[in-house]
Design an enzyme around this catalytic site. Structure first.
Site, PDB file in Angstrom:
ATOM      1  N   SER A 143      30.527  45.098  66.302  1.00  0.00           N
ATOM      2  CA  SER A 143      30.233  43.744  65.833  1.00  0.00           C
ATOM      3  C   SER A 143      31.345  42.833  66.331  1.00  0.00           C
ATOM      4  O   SER A 143      32.503  43.261  66.421  1.00  0.00           O
ATOM      5  CB  SER A 143      30.192  43.694  64.304  1.00  0.00           C
ATOM      6  OG  SER A 143      30.148  42.350  63.865  1.00  0.00           O
ATOM      7  N   TYR A 157      34.279  45.668  56.423  1.00  0.00           N
ATOM      8  CA  TYR A 157      33.193  45.877  57.400  1.00  0.00           C
ATOM      9  C   TYR A 157      33.740  45.641  58.813  1.00  0.00           C
ATOM     10  O   TYR A 157      33.519  46.454  59.723  1.00  0.00           O
ATOM     11  CB  TYR A 157      32.048  44.905  57.101  1.00  0.00           C
ATOM     12  CG  TYR A 157      31.007  44.785  58.199  1.00  0.00           C
ATOM     13  CD1 TYR A 157      29.998  45.737  58.337  1.00  0.00           C
ATOM     14  CD2 TYR A 157      31.034  43.713  59.092  1.00  0.00           C
ATOM     15  CE1 TYR A 157      29.048  45.624  59.339  1.00  0.00           C
ATOM     16  CE2 TYR A 157      30.087  43.588  60.094  1.00  0.00           C
ATOM     17  CZ  TYR A 157      29.093  44.547  60.217  1.00  0.00           C
ATOM     18  OH  TYR A 157      28.154  44.427  61.222  1.00  0.00           O
TER      19      TYR A 157
HETATM   20  P1  NAP Z   1      19.573  45.800  58.831  1.00  0.00           P
HETATM   21  O1  NAP Z   1      18.454  44.923  59.231  1.00  0.00           O
HETATM   22  O2  NAP Z   1      20.191  45.635  57.498  1.00  0.00           O
HETATM   23  O3  NAP Z   1      19.083  47.330  58.997  1.00  0.00           O
HETATM   24  C1  NAP Z   1      19.982  48.350  58.661  1.00  0.00           C
HETATM   25  C2  NAP Z   1      19.416  49.690  59.040  1.00  0.00           C
HETATM   26  O4  NAP Z   1      20.378  50.687  58.679  1.00  0.00           O
HETATM   27  C3  NAP Z   1      18.123  50.028  58.305  1.00  0.00           C
HETATM   28  O5  NAP Z   1      17.292  50.794  59.133  1.00  0.00           O
HETATM   29  C4  NAP Z   1      18.625  50.850  57.130  1.00  0.00           C
HETATM   30  O6  NAP Z   1      17.663  51.789  56.625  1.00  0.00           O
HETATM   31  C5  NAP Z   1      19.764  51.617  57.794  1.00  0.00           C
HETATM   32  N1  NAP Z   1      20.712  52.096  56.800  1.00  0.00           N
HETATM   33  C6  NAP Z   1      21.138  51.480  55.653  1.00  0.00           C
HETATM   34  N2  NAP Z   1      21.956  52.289  54.961  1.00  0.00           N
HETATM   35  C7  NAP Z   1      22.063  53.433  55.677  1.00  0.00           C
HETATM   36  C8  NAP Z   1      22.733  54.654  55.477  1.00  0.00           C
HETATM   37  N3  NAP Z   1      23.482  54.892  54.384  1.00  0.00           N
HETATM   38  N4  NAP Z   1      22.598  55.638  56.411  1.00  0.00           N
HETATM   39  C9  NAP Z   1      21.830  55.432  57.502  1.00  0.00           C
HETATM   40  N5  NAP Z   1      21.161  54.306  57.758  1.00  0.00           N
HETATM   41  C10 NAP Z   1      21.283  53.312  56.845  1.00  0.00           C
HETATM   42  O7  NAP Z   1      20.791  45.721  59.873  1.00  0.00           O
HETATM   43  P2  NAP Z   1      20.874  45.156  61.378  1.00  0.00           P
HETATM   44  O8  NAP Z   1      21.262  43.732  61.282  1.00  0.00           O
HETATM   45  O9  NAP Z   1      19.678  45.547  62.162  1.00  0.00           O
HETATM   46  O10 NAP Z   1      22.167  45.933  61.895  1.00  0.00           O
HETATM   47  C11 NAP Z   1      22.104  47.068  62.746  1.00  0.00           C
HETATM   48  C12 NAP Z   1      23.512  47.338  63.274  1.00  0.00           C
HETATM   49  O11 NAP Z   1      23.991  46.194  63.978  1.00  0.00           O
HETATM   50  C13 NAP Z   1      24.536  47.612  62.152  1.00  0.00           C
HETATM   51  O12 NAP Z   1      25.438  48.607  62.574  1.00  0.00           O
HETATM   52  C14 NAP Z   1      25.256  46.284  62.014  1.00  0.00           C
HETATM   53  O13 NAP Z   1      26.548  46.432  61.499  1.00  0.00           O
HETATM   54  C15 NAP Z   1      25.242  45.810  63.459  1.00  0.00           C
HETATM   55  N6  NAP Z   1      25.415  44.350  63.586  1.00  0.00           N
HETATM   56  C16 NAP Z   1      24.482  43.496  63.073  1.00  0.00           C
HETATM   57  C17 NAP Z   1      24.681  42.125  63.198  1.00  0.00           C
HETATM   58  C18 NAP Z   1      23.710  41.106  62.666  1.00  0.00           C
HETATM   59  O14 NAP Z   1      24.058  39.918  62.624  1.00  0.00           O
HETATM   60  N7  NAP Z   1      22.510  41.501  62.271  1.00  0.00           N
HETATM   61  C19 NAP Z   1      25.849  41.645  63.836  1.00  0.00           C
HETATM   62  C20 NAP Z   1      26.762  42.551  64.326  1.00  0.00           C
HETATM   63  C21 NAP Z   1      26.528  43.903  64.213  1.00  0.00           C
HETATM   64  P3  NAP Z   1      16.673  51.346  55.401  1.00  0.00           P
HETATM   65  O15 NAP Z   1      15.720  50.341  56.003  1.00  0.00           O
HETATM   66  O16 NAP Z   1      16.036  52.599  54.967  1.00  0.00           O
HETATM   67  O17 NAP Z   1      17.571  50.718  54.351  1.00  0.00           O
END
Ligand code: NAP
Length: 244
Positions: A143, A157
């Site tokens: 991130s 985080y």
């Molecule tokens: P999201 O929409 O909240 O989705 C999170 C995913 O992770 C879901 O599939 C969730 O499964 C799964 N998850 C939650 N708790 C977990 C656990 N204990 N073990 C395994 N899987 C788990 O998040 P996202 O925005 O797509 O983010 C994906 C990645 O990108 C993350 O690593 C995040 O830190 C990174 N990221 C995101 C952003 C952003 O702005 N969105 C920015 C920088 C980095 P369930 O659906 O079953 O809960």
């Protein structure tokens, strides 16, 4: 011929869902995981099958060794692992370091960092050419928070993602001669449910491109790193932050 396996953690929604769809379209068998959203994960699998691809969903809390062990048993049952994309992650909420709970700290580091290291170890044991594997690629989701630190929001985080950056630098050098390329994609604010309602709308006008990113824009970067077009890309952290 059986398709090579593309394992994406957290494939039930958001960025992981976009990665799962792109990976299936690229010809992989997609093994996607979810933590609790079984119906959402099955819906992603169905979308992939409807488009002619192959996929399976596996429940796994990747902050837990027992779940990771079960997950890799599912990988072995499916075929040859080619790509690990460690995507699933949590923020642990939003507050100051003075107020954050032990539970939020342990969960964030376990899921975002310890689970990433354990899954990387399991992937290396399967794809390293030194261990009889055919080589492949490991891609982490970092991130831009690892650089900016997310003060007053979720410093822990950001720190967990800083750990991912170090993991990429070290691991890429450790397994570079074993046919494994290790990289990360580092997104800025992307439109997913990881953000509390209204948060992105509040910050969008201050972003360099005047908008948040879309999950598909992160998935494209992941697929580039997984592809032969990135055959000499290792130890890289590819920013997908719209200039942030
Ligand atoms: P999201 O929409 O909240 O989705 C999170 C995913 O992770 C879901 O599939 C969730 O499964 C799964 N998850 C939650 N708790 C977990 C656990 N204990 N073990 C395994 N899987 C788990 O998040 P996202 O925005 O797509 O983010 C994906 C990645 O990108 C993350 O690593 C995040 O830190 C990174 N990221 C995101 C952003 C952003 O702005 N969105 C920015 C920088 C980095 P369930 O659906 O079953 O809960």
């Amino acid at each position: 011929m059986t398709k090579p396996v593309f394992l994406v953690t957290g494939g039930s929604r958001g960025i992981g869902e976009a990665i799962a769809l792109d990976a299936a379209a690229a010809g992989y068998f997609v093994l996607l995981t979810y933590a609790s959203a079984a119906a959402a994960a099955e819906a992603v699998v169905q979308r992939i099958r409807d488009a002619g691809g192959e996929a399976e969903a596996v429940q796994a809390d990747t902050g837990e060794w027992a779940d990771i062990e079960r997950l890799f048993a599912a990988v072995d049952a499916r075929g040859r692992l080619a790509v690990l994309c460690y995507n699933g992650g949590v923020t642990g909420g939003s507050t100051t370091m003075a107020e954050v709970s032990n539970e939020a700290l342990f969960e964030t580091v376990n899921v975002n960092l310890t689970g990433a290291m354990i899954c990387a170890r399991e992937a290396i044991r399967r794809i390293s050419t030194r261990r009889g594997g055919e080589g492949g690629s490991i891609i982490f989701l970092s991130s831009r928070a690892s650089l900016y630190g997310s003060p007053n929001d979720h410093v822990w985080y950001a720190a967990s993602k800083g750990g991912i950056d170090s993991l990429v630098y070290g691991l890429a050098r450790e397994v570079g001669t074993e046919g494994i390329r290790v990289n990360a994609v580092s997104p800025g604010p992307i439109r997913t449910e990881i953000h509390s309602p209204g948060r992105l709308e509040r910050i969008e006008s201050s972003l360099p491109m005047g908008r948040a990113g879309e999950p598909s824009e992160v998935a494209s970067a992941v697929m580039f790193l997984a592809s032969n077009a990135a055959s000499y890309v290792a130890g890289s952290i590819l920013a997908v932050g719209g200039g942030r």
